[in-house]
Design an enzyme around this catalytic site. Sequence first.
Site, PDB file in Angstrom:
ATOM      1  N   SER A 257       0.733  -1.200   0.181  1.00 31.97           N
ATOM      2  CA  SER A 257       0.322   0.031  -0.204  1.00 31.97           C
ATOM      3  C   SER A 257       0.841   1.170  -0.053  1.00 31.97           C
ATOM      4  O   SER A 257       0.271   2.376   0.287  1.00 31.97           O
ATOM      5  CB  SER A 257      -0.760   0.093   1.207  1.00 31.97           C
ATOM      6  OG  SER A 257       0.039  -0.012   2.548  1.00 31.97           O
TER       7      SER A 257
ATOM      8  N   ALA B 133       3.518   3.090  -4.962  1.00 33.36           N
ATOM      9  CA  ALA B 133       3.263   2.623  -5.849  1.00 33.36           C
ATOM     10  C   ALA B 133       1.926   1.657  -6.097  1.00 33.36           C
ATOM     11  O   ALA B 133       1.097   1.739  -6.962  1.00 33.36           O
ATOM     12  CB  ALA B 133       4.455   1.256  -6.430  1.00 33.36           C
TER      13      ALA B 133
ATOM     14  N   THR C 117       7.293   4.118   2.104  1.00 35.15           N
ATOM     15  CA  THR C 117       7.172   5.375   1.319  1.00 35.15           C
ATOM     16  C   THR C 117       7.091   6.609   2.449  1.00 35.15           C
ATOM     17  O   THR C 117       7.565   7.579   2.255  1.00 35.15           O
ATOM     18  CB  THR C 117       5.749   5.390   0.601  1.00 35.15           C
ATOM     19  OG1 THR C 117       6.036   4.664  -0.446  1.00 35.15           O
ATOM     20  CG2 THR C 117       5.582   6.677  -0.053  1.00 35.15           C
TER      21      THR C 117
ATOM     22  N   ALA D  44      10.081   8.724   3.489  1.00 33.51           N
ATOM     23  CA  ALA D  44      11.113   9.214   2.461  1.00 33.51           C
ATOM     24  C   ALA D  44      11.138  10.669   3.139  1.00 33.51           C
ATOM     25  O   ALA D  44      10.181  11.225   3.099  1.00 33.51           O
ATOM     26  CB  ALA D  44      10.502   9.268   1.248  1.00 33.51           C
ATOM     27  N   GLN D  45      12.197  11.166   3.205  1.00 25.99           N
ATOM     28  CA  GLN D  45      12.210  12.517   3.964  1.00 25.99           C
ATOM     29  C   GLN D  45      12.747  13.632   2.773  1.00 25.99           C
ATOM     30  O   GLN D  45      11.967  14.505   2.813  1.00 25.99           O
ATOM     31  CB  GLN D  45      13.466  12.606   4.817  1.00 25.99           C
ATOM     32  CG  GLN D  45      13.167  12.026   6.125  1.00 25.99           C
ATOM     33  CD  GLN D  45      14.460  12.205   6.952  1.00 25.99           C
ATOM     34  OE1 GLN D  45      15.548  12.436   6.565  1.00 25.99           O
ATOM     35  NE2 GLN D  45      14.474  11.465   8.203  1.00 25.99           N
TER      36      GLN D  45
ATOM     37  N   GLY E  94      12.649  14.158  -1.067  1.00 27.05           N
ATOM     38  CA  GLY E  94      11.513  14.563  -2.030  1.00 27.05           C
ATOM     39  C   GLY E  94      11.397  13.810  -2.936  1.00 27.05           C
ATOM     40  O   GLY E  94      11.856  12.451  -3.028  1.00 27.05           O
TER      41      GLY E  94
ATOM     42  N   GLU F 148      20.068  17.341  -4.554  1.00 31.31           N
ATOM     43  CA  GLU F 148      20.805  16.285  -3.682  1.00 31.31           C
ATOM     44  C   GLU F 148      21.919  15.830  -4.458  1.00 31.31           C
ATOM     45  O   GLU F 148      22.183  15.957  -5.693  1.00 31.31           O
ATOM     46  CB  GLU F 148      19.801  15.185  -3.230  1.00 31.31           C
ATOM     47  CG  GLU F 148      18.696  15.889  -2.547  1.00 31.31           C
ATOM     48  CD  GLU F 148      17.578  14.505  -2.126  1.00 31.31           C
ATOM     49  OE1 GLU F 148      17.965  13.562  -2.262  1.00 31.31           O
ATOM     50  OE2 GLU F 148      16.728  14.930  -1.298  1.00 31.31           O
TER      51      GLU F 148
ATOM     52  N   HIS G  61      22.506   3.670   2.603  1.00 27.06           N
ATOM     53  CA  HIS G  61      22.462   5.159   2.707  1.00 27.06           C
ATOM     54  C   HIS G  61      23.721   5.648   3.774  1.00 27.06           C
ATOM     55  O   HIS G  61      23.847   4.881   4.696  1.00 27.06           O
ATOM     56  CB  HIS G  61      21.252   5.599   3.391  1.00 27.06           C
ATOM     57  CG  HIS G  61      20.980   7.010   3.116  1.00 27.06           C
ATOM     58  ND1 HIS G  61      21.551   8.085   3.764  1.00 27.06           N
ATOM     59  CD2 HIS G  61      19.851   7.753   2.347  1.00 27.06           C
ATOM     60  CE1 HIS G  61      21.184   9.313   3.480  1.00 27.06           C
ATOM     61  NE2 HIS G  61      19.874   8.958   2.659  1.00 27.06           N
TER      62      HIS G  61
ATOM     63  N   ARG H 190      25.537   7.992  -3.793  1.00 28.50           N
ATOM     64  CA  ARG H 190      25.549   7.638  -2.506  1.00 28.50           C
ATOM     65  C   ARG H 190      26.446   6.247  -2.250  1.00 28.50           C
ATOM     66  O   ARG H 190      27.206   6.374  -1.118  1.00 28.50           O
ATOM     67  CB  ARG H 190      24.098   7.002  -2.189  1.00 28.50           C
ATOM     68  CG  ARG H 190      22.937   7.960  -2.018  1.00 28.50           C
ATOM     69  CD  ARG H 190      21.808   7.347  -1.624  1.00 28.50           C
ATOM     70  NE  ARG H 190      20.727   8.526  -1.471  1.00 28.50           N
ATOM     71  CZ  ARG H 190      19.411   8.348  -1.275  1.00 28.50           C
ATOM     72  NH1 ARG H 190      19.012   7.200  -1.491  1.00 28.50           N
ATOM     73  NH2 ARG H 190      18.575   9.354  -1.027  1.00 28.50           N
TER      74      ARG H 190
ATOM     75  N   HIS I 223      19.726   0.526   2.838  1.00 23.82           N
ATOM     76  CA  HIS I 223      18.571   1.641   2.540  1.00 23.82           C
ATOM     77  C   HIS I 223      17.738   1.184   1.544  1.00 23.82           C
ATOM     78  O   HIS I 223      16.348   1.275   1.586  1.00 23.82           O
ATOM     79  CB  HIS I 223      19.252   2.942   2.159  1.00 23.82           C
ATOM     80  CG  HIS I 223      18.386   3.903   2.086  1.00 23.82           C
ATOM     81  ND1 HIS I 223      17.315   4.399   3.016  1.00 23.82           N
ATOM     82  CD2 HIS I 223      17.776   4.819   1.085  1.00 23.82           C
ATOM     83  CE1 HIS I 223      16.816   5.627   2.610  1.00 23.82           C
ATOM     84  NE2 HIS I 223      16.995   5.771   1.464  1.00 23.82           N
TER      85      HIS I 223
ATOM     86  N   GLU J 104       9.726  -0.367  -5.011  1.00 22.45           N
ATOM     87  CA  GLU J 104      11.259  -0.886  -4.689  1.00 22.45           C
ATOM     88  C   GLU J 104      11.294  -2.448  -4.982  1.00 22.45           C
ATOM     89  O   GLU J 104      12.407  -2.884  -5.281  1.00 22.45           O
ATOM     90  CB  GLU J 104      11.449  -0.706  -3.264  1.00 22.45           C
ATOM     91  CG  GLU J 104      12.858  -0.908  -2.841  1.00 22.45           C
ATOM     92  CD  GLU J 104      13.276  -0.446  -1.424  1.00 22.45           C
ATOM     93  OE1 GLU J 104      14.482  -0.648  -1.077  1.00 22.45           O
ATOM     94  OE2 GLU J 104      12.590   0.357  -0.916  1.00 22.45           O
TER      95      GLU J 104
ATOM     96  N   ARG K 210      21.312   3.894  -7.091  1.00 27.14           N
ATOM     97  CA  ARG K 210      20.110   4.849  -7.296  1.00 27.14           C
ATOM     98  C   ARG K 210      20.582   6.361  -7.135  1.00 27.14           C
ATOM     99  O   ARG K 210      21.284   6.694  -6.092  1.00 27.14           O
ATOM    100  CB  ARG K 210      19.033   4.427  -6.339  1.00 27.14           C
ATOM    101  CG  ARG K 210      17.690   5.329  -6.471  1.00 27.14           C
ATOM    102  CD  ARG K 210      16.612   5.089  -5.627  1.00 27.14           C
ATOM    103  NE  ARG K 210      16.796   5.011  -4.216  1.00 27.14           N
ATOM    104  CZ  ARG K 210      16.603   6.211  -3.421  1.00 27.14           C
ATOM    105  NH1 ARG K 210      15.949   7.202  -4.087  1.00 27.14           N
ATOM    106  NH2 ARG K 210      16.752   6.067  -2.034  1.00 27.14           N
TER     107      ARG K 210
ATOM    108  N   LEU L 181      10.824   7.690  -5.428  1.00 25.14           N
ATOM    109  CA  LEU L 181       9.354   8.179  -5.328  1.00 25.14           C
ATOM    110  C   LEU L 181       8.707   8.443  -6.651  1.00 25.14           C
ATOM    111  O   LEU L 181       7.643   7.971  -7.117  1.00 25.14           O
ATOM    112  CB  LEU L 181       9.149   9.192  -4.314  1.00 25.14           C
ATOM    113  CG  LEU L 181       9.490   9.245  -2.884  1.00 25.14           C
ATOM    114  CD1 LEU L 181       9.207  10.612  -2.055  1.00 25.14           C
ATOM    115  CD2 LEU L 181       8.364   8.240  -2.333  1.00 25.14           C
TER     116      LEU L 181
END
Length: 531
Positions: free
Chosen positions: A17, A20, A49, A52-53, A55, A121, A250, A299, A359, A383, A394, A400
């Site tokens: 849920s 996606a 989801t 996710a901080q 954006g 980023e 991460h 990353r 991550h 994912e 990534r 997202l």
Amino acid sequence: MVMNDFRLQSDALIIGSGIAGSVAALTLADQGRDVIIITAATDLKAGNTSLAQGGIVFQNENDDPKILEKDIMTAGWKHNYARAVRFIARKGPEVLKEVFLEKYKIPFNQRTPGDWYLTREGGHSLARILYCDDHTGRNIMEVLSEAVLAHPNIRVLTQRTAIDLLTTQHHAKHLDFKYDLSNHCVGAYVFNDQVGKVETILSKFTLLATGGIGQIYLHTTNTSGSIGSGLAMAHRAGARLMNCEYVQFHPTALYGGTKRGERRFLVSEAVRGEGAVLVNSKGERFMPRHDPRADLAPRDIVTRAIMDEMLETDDDSVYLDCSGINKDVSQRFPTIYERCRKMGIDMASDPVPVVPAAHYFCGGILVDTRSRTTLDQLYAAGECSCTGVHGANRLASTSLLEGMLWGYAAGHDMAARLSRSSQTLSRKLCDSIPDWVPHGIRDEDPALIAQDWANIRNTMWNYVGVARTGNRLNRAFADLRKLTKNLQDFYRETELSKPIIDLFHGSQTAYIITLAALRNTQTKGCHFRVD
């Protein structure tokens, strides 16, 4: 259509849920189709989801799809699928505008109506990322979950754990389906944790949107349900997997403030995007020594640099120096600021201790740009899927966008196929799929389950982690092969429960990733072979 209390039928079954699954469900339901969406949690917002901080990738006024393509390909070590990269670079911002800005009106930060704040980023050539302070995913899921719950064509089933995908060749009893050369997914066996029973959900199409695999590692930023269940089920059903060795760590998870085995709190890459830099315990910057992009390198590079620095200095962490951020950090990053404050750290003036943690899963179930897998009538998005966008690593804030776009594509493709009269579940097929037959008689043993999870997580962290060697991977392969074999017997003999299902899926996921890493002897992106 309900067939009986534990046997249900729908046009589409969506397992998961998050962004996606929710976008796919809404897209399909808006076209008048009957959708069942299941989640193992009690809340649709409980997945990754919401965590996710940073954006979601959009577009800068000076941007061009080719610039984004280049950034994605560079971050992915050119191991990306060019067609998928073109698809997300060209179609992604367009669909984001349609779905998130115009239809659902996600409250991204803006100066004035329509004048969006954009941040940058690591790995991005320019600022192109929409955000809601430092809780973008939470805001997205608050809006999407409300829309899902309110939609008359969507049935939401909570506390449901998918056990196995139903396929015509593996489960149908009628010989017509066993002799057929093609194999089709027709739903799933689902454990109802509320009553302790297994439901048979038959569907014309099934979408796996089960999220990541971080919880098979000792240290992770992922939620407790991120054990690779979709990957394990798809593999058993015969769907093709891709890039399973590429697990992204991460670089900046908050060090301290968590108990052993708990999810680590993420410190968003956007903090570095706004001007923070990494320093060691002496206060010295070290990233410029490792990459010309310094703290805004992709990353995988930042993660290995941190690990090298910790090894060289014999420190337990490195630090984020946020003094270079020319904004009020308590306003720009309120969630992170508050979490640091509870640990006695003033983010604006004190160095923030950070370490790498598992991550994001860059591989998964192979899909095309319509989210179709190699198993007919089975889709995957988010994912758990491998679109080819990420390649070997990534690019920040593309996840997202990928989840939204491929969920949207899956919903439209399923709707188009459902409009054809040939896409039906025949009575002969429905009658041929048996209900689940209970097989275990022994009660689960929490001590055994805890020990098996400890073995999996320590093995994956120590041998299939940031830096890998042939000897480590061979050791992991041998240990996990033995554990997986023992769990097969344990699974058959023990009465079914959610902890048993999760352990079974988690062990298979760990085995799949280890085998993929062992087979790939070349260093690339997230898969770093020391030897």
